[in-house]
Design an enzyme around this catalytic site. Structure first.
Site, mmCIF file in Angstrom:
data_model
loop_
_atom_site.group_PDB
_atom_site.id
_atom_site.type_symbol
_atom_site.label_atom_id
_atom_site.label_comp_id
_atom_site.label_asym_id
_atom_site.label_seq_id
_atom_site.Cartn_x
_atom_site.Cartn_y
_atom_site.Cartn_z
ATOM 1 C CB SER A 21 -15.125 15.845 -46.117
ATOM 2 O OG SER A 21 -15.390 16.933 -46.150
ATOM 3 N NE ARG A 25 -12.207 13.187 -49.944
ATOM 4 C CZ ARG A 25 -12.876 14.995 -49.847
ATOM 5 N NH1 ARG A 25 -14.156 15.142 -49.474
ATOM 6 N NH2 ARG A 25 -12.324 15.171 -50.364
ATOM 7 C CB SER A 166 -10.045 23.751 -54.385
ATOM 8 O OG SER A 166 -11.587 22.919 -54.723
ATOM 9 C CD GLN A 168 -15.925 20.371 -53.684
ATOM 10 O OE1 GLN A 168 -16.809 21.329 -54.281
ATOM 11 N NE2 GLN A 168 -16.621 20.625 -52.152
ATOM 12 C CG ASP A 312 -17.011 23.471 -45.250
ATOM 13 O OD1 ASP A 312 -17.182 24.187 -46.589
ATOM 14 O OD2 ASP A 312 -17.200 22.789 -45.718
ATOM 15 C CE LYS A 339 -16.689 26.738 -50.113
ATOM 16 N NZ LYS A 339 -15.443 25.729 -50.692
ATOM 17 N NE ARG A 343 -22.156 28.396 -47.397
ATOM 18 C CZ ARG A 343 -21.044 26.791 -47.262
ATOM 19 N NH1 ARG A 343 -19.992 26.554 -46.604
ATOM 20 N NH2 ARG A 343 -22.693 26.405 -47.514
ATOM 21 N NE ARG A 387 -20.992 23.942 -44.383
ATOM 22 C CZ ARG A 387 -20.864 22.233 -43.826
ATOM 23 N NH1 ARG A 387 -21.711 22.250 -42.153
ATOM 24 N NH2 ARG A 387 -20.514 21.146 -44.016
HETATM 25 O O1 LIG Z 1 -13.467 18.480 -50.498
HETATM 26 C C1 LIG Z 1 -14.830 17.775 -49.833
HETATM 27 O O2 LIG Z 1 -15.159 16.762 -48.955
HETATM 28 C C2 LIG Z 1 -15.097 19.538 -48.952
HETATM 29 C C3 LIG Z 1 -14.330 20.715 -49.832
HETATM 30 C C4 LIG Z 1 -14.611 22.142 -49.940
HETATM 31 O O3 LIG Z 1 -14.908 22.704 -50.736
HETATM 32 P P1 LIG Z 1 -13.714 23.660 -51.956
HETATM 33 O O4 LIG Z 1 -12.628 21.513 -52.045
HETATM 34 O O5 LIG Z 1 -14.427 23.686 -52.827
HETATM 35 O O6 LIG Z 1 -13.261 24.187 -51.372
HETATM 36 C C5 LIG Z 1 -15.641 22.346 -48.480
HETATM 37 O O7 LIG Z 1 -16.098 23.499 -48.300
HETATM 38 C C6 LIG Z 1 -16.903 21.267 -49.335
HETATM 39 O O8 LIG Z 1 -17.850 21.508 -48.066
HETATM 40 C C7 LIG Z 1 -16.841 20.157 -49.220
HETATM 41 C C1 LIG Z 2 -19.203 24.068 -49.293
HETATM 42 C C2 LIG Z 2 -20.754 22.706 -49.127
HETATM 43 O O1 LIG Z 2 -20.323 21.224 -49.649
HETATM 44 P P1 LIG Z 2 -20.300 20.780 -51.375
HETATM 45 O O2 LIG Z 2 -19.403 22.375 -51.897
HETATM 46 O O3 LIG Z 2 -20.350 20.106 -51.061
HETATM 47 O O4 LIG Z 2 -21.298 21.480 -51.630
HETATM 48 C C3 LIG Z 2 -20.789 22.846 -47.577
HETATM 49 O O5 LIG Z 2 -21.012 21.771 -46.746
HETATM 50 O O6 LIG Z 2 -20.424 23.909 -46.314
#
Ligand SMILES: O=C(O)C1=C[C@@H](OP(=O)(O)O)[C@@H](O)[C@H](O)C1
Ligand SMILES: C=C(OP(=O)(O)O)C(=O)O
Length: 427
Positions: A21, A25, A166, A168, A312, A339, A343, A387
């Site tokens: 992550s 960034r 989230s 993201q 994760d 995901k 999962r 994963r």
């Molecule tokens: O912001 C990030 O770097 C991440 C946020 C998470 O996803 P979500 O925002 O969809 O939960 C995580 O599952 C992903 O591996 C990385």
């Molecule tokens: C959900 C994951 O990543 P991303 O959403 O960036 O594909 C992860 O790394 O488990």
């Protein structure tokens, strides 16, 4: 590939690779800032390489000498329209965060990805970014990839309550907010990883965070920085679980990122009675050494605001729970279904094929502990999910006989040196 059992236990010291992550960034902030950003210990996994390639195609010079990555930032205004559609590979983070940046750039960009990424919902970012003024079209009402974004120089600030927990989606809105007129307000459903907010401050930006409410003023200019990426707790999770469940194991994991929005797994290990100590805690770098060893474990409940803090890690936590005394219940984790694979279903199927007793539910799993895992009758498939691949490789350590893992190459996404590290610790 064939996976091997381990009867001696895992021993040794390991520095886990950089946080995925934070690595994404560092490239994104480096690109939208003015001046040079130097990144140490970046993760060179396929997902991060997708982010790097995307910004290079938008005209950003990014150099990697093997020691450090240098990003020659161009500011938002200096980013150019890519000459071709951008390949996001397997990476949800690349796709969703980049969308927030593209929302404010006055040209059209098409993003596409692999089979797994093409099934994942992008309406969660399209909805707020459209409200701010971007034009976004994708496949079906879920706005799946390929998706085309036409950004606007006149983005407007919004007040937005996130319908899902989230990081993201939160981050996509923050990246767009930096380019909008007015102050954007984002309210989180649950607190999620805070790396975007923290790096924004590091790059000289302005943001106010109070509890789950975030305020971001528009029209910001950022300045390049030096970033040192701590180890990824989501990668360390596989070794934490391996040491806890494989008899005669003791591992020392160095430089593990312990940002409080990511440490849910440590709380679960403590609640299960696992033997684990933190040392060399660095409050500035937010990292620590974690020592963990084999011992008895008991079942627990994992739910509520803990879920985003270990989302994760849940596949490998499910494996951990199969080896604990009693029942473990995972609730409030419906996000697992969107995901890289579903999962909930894929973890339950894989571990049940090895003799585990897991009942999948709508938003989690019920796991009966104390099961002896055995070789599955058929190969286990990652279905392109890194994963699932690593969780299966750790489960294989407990199994007598052979386990065939199909599509093991998916592990390259987040942990290219996984099998090398396994070899080192197995001796
Ligand atoms: O912001 C990030 O770097 C991440 C946020 C998470 O996803 P979500 O925002 O969809 O939960 C995580 O599952 C992903 O591996 C990385
Ligand atoms: C959900 C994951 O990543 P991303 O959403 O960036 O594909 C992860 O790394 O488990």
């Amino acid at each position: 590939m064939k996976l091997k059992t381990n009867s001696q236990g895992l021993q040794g010291t390991l520095k886990v690779p950089g946080d995925k992550s934070i690595s994404h960034r560092s490239i994104m902030f480096g690109s939208i800032a003015q001046g040079q950003t130097t990144v140490y210990d970046i993760l060179r996994g396929e997902d991060v390489l997708s982010t790097i390639a995307a910004f290079q195609k938008m005209g950003v010079k990014i150099e990697d000498d093997g020691q450090k990555v240098i990003v020659h930032g161009k500011g938002f205004d200096g980013l150019a329209q890519a000459q071709e559609a951008l390949d996001m590979g397997n990476s949800g983070t690349s796709t969703r965060l980049l969308s927030g940046i593209l929302a404010g750039l006055p040209f059209e960009t098409t993003l596409f990805g692999d089979d797994s990424l093409s099934k994942r919902p992008m309406d969660r970012i399209a909805t707020p970014l459209r409200l701010m003024g971007a034009e976004i079209s994708g496949q079906t009402d879920k706005v799946k990839l390929p998706m085309t974004i036409k950004g606007s120089k006149d983005l407007k600030a919004i007040d937005y309550v996130l319908p899902v927990a989230s990081a993201q989606v939160k981050s996509a809105v923050i990246f767009a907010a930096l380019q909008a007129s007015g102050v954007t307000k984002v309210v989180e459903k649950e607190k999620t990883r805070s790396h975007t907010e923290e790096m924004l401050v590091q790059f000289g930006g302005e943001i106010t965070v109070s509890g789950k409410t975030i305020l971001v003023p528009g029209g910001q200019k950022l300045v390049g920085q030096e970033v040192t990426v701590p180890g990824d707790i989501s990668s360390a999770a596989f070794w934490l679980v391996a040491a806890l469940v494989v008899p005669n194991s003791e591992l020392v994991l160095k430089n593990v990122g312990i940002n409080e929005t990511r440490t849910g797994i440590l709380e679960v290990i403590s609640a299960m009675g696992g033997q684990m100590q933190l040392s060399e805690v660095d409050d500035v770098a937010k990292s620590a050494t974690i020592t963990v060893r084999f011992g008895s474990l008991k079942g627990t409940e994992i739910a509520g605001d803990l879920i985003p803090r270990l989302i994760d890690e849940l596949p490998v936590i499910a494996l951990l729970a199969t080896q604990a005394e009693g029942e473990t219940i995972i609730r409030d984790a419906a996000e697992l279904k969107v995901k890289e694979t579903d999962r909930i279903a894929v973890v339950a199927d894989a571990l049940n094929a090895m003799g585990a007793k897991i009942t999948p539910t709508d938003d989690g799993m019920i796991i009966q502990g104390g099961t002896k895992l055995k070789a599955p009758k058929e190969a286990i498939n990652t279905f392109g999910d890194h994963r699932i691949g690593m969780m299966t490789a750790i489960a294989a350590l407990l199994i007598e006989g052979e386990l065939e893992l199909e599509r093991a190459e998916a592990i390259q996404t987040s942990y290219p040196s996984f099998f090398e590290d396994l070899e080192k610790l197995s001796k």
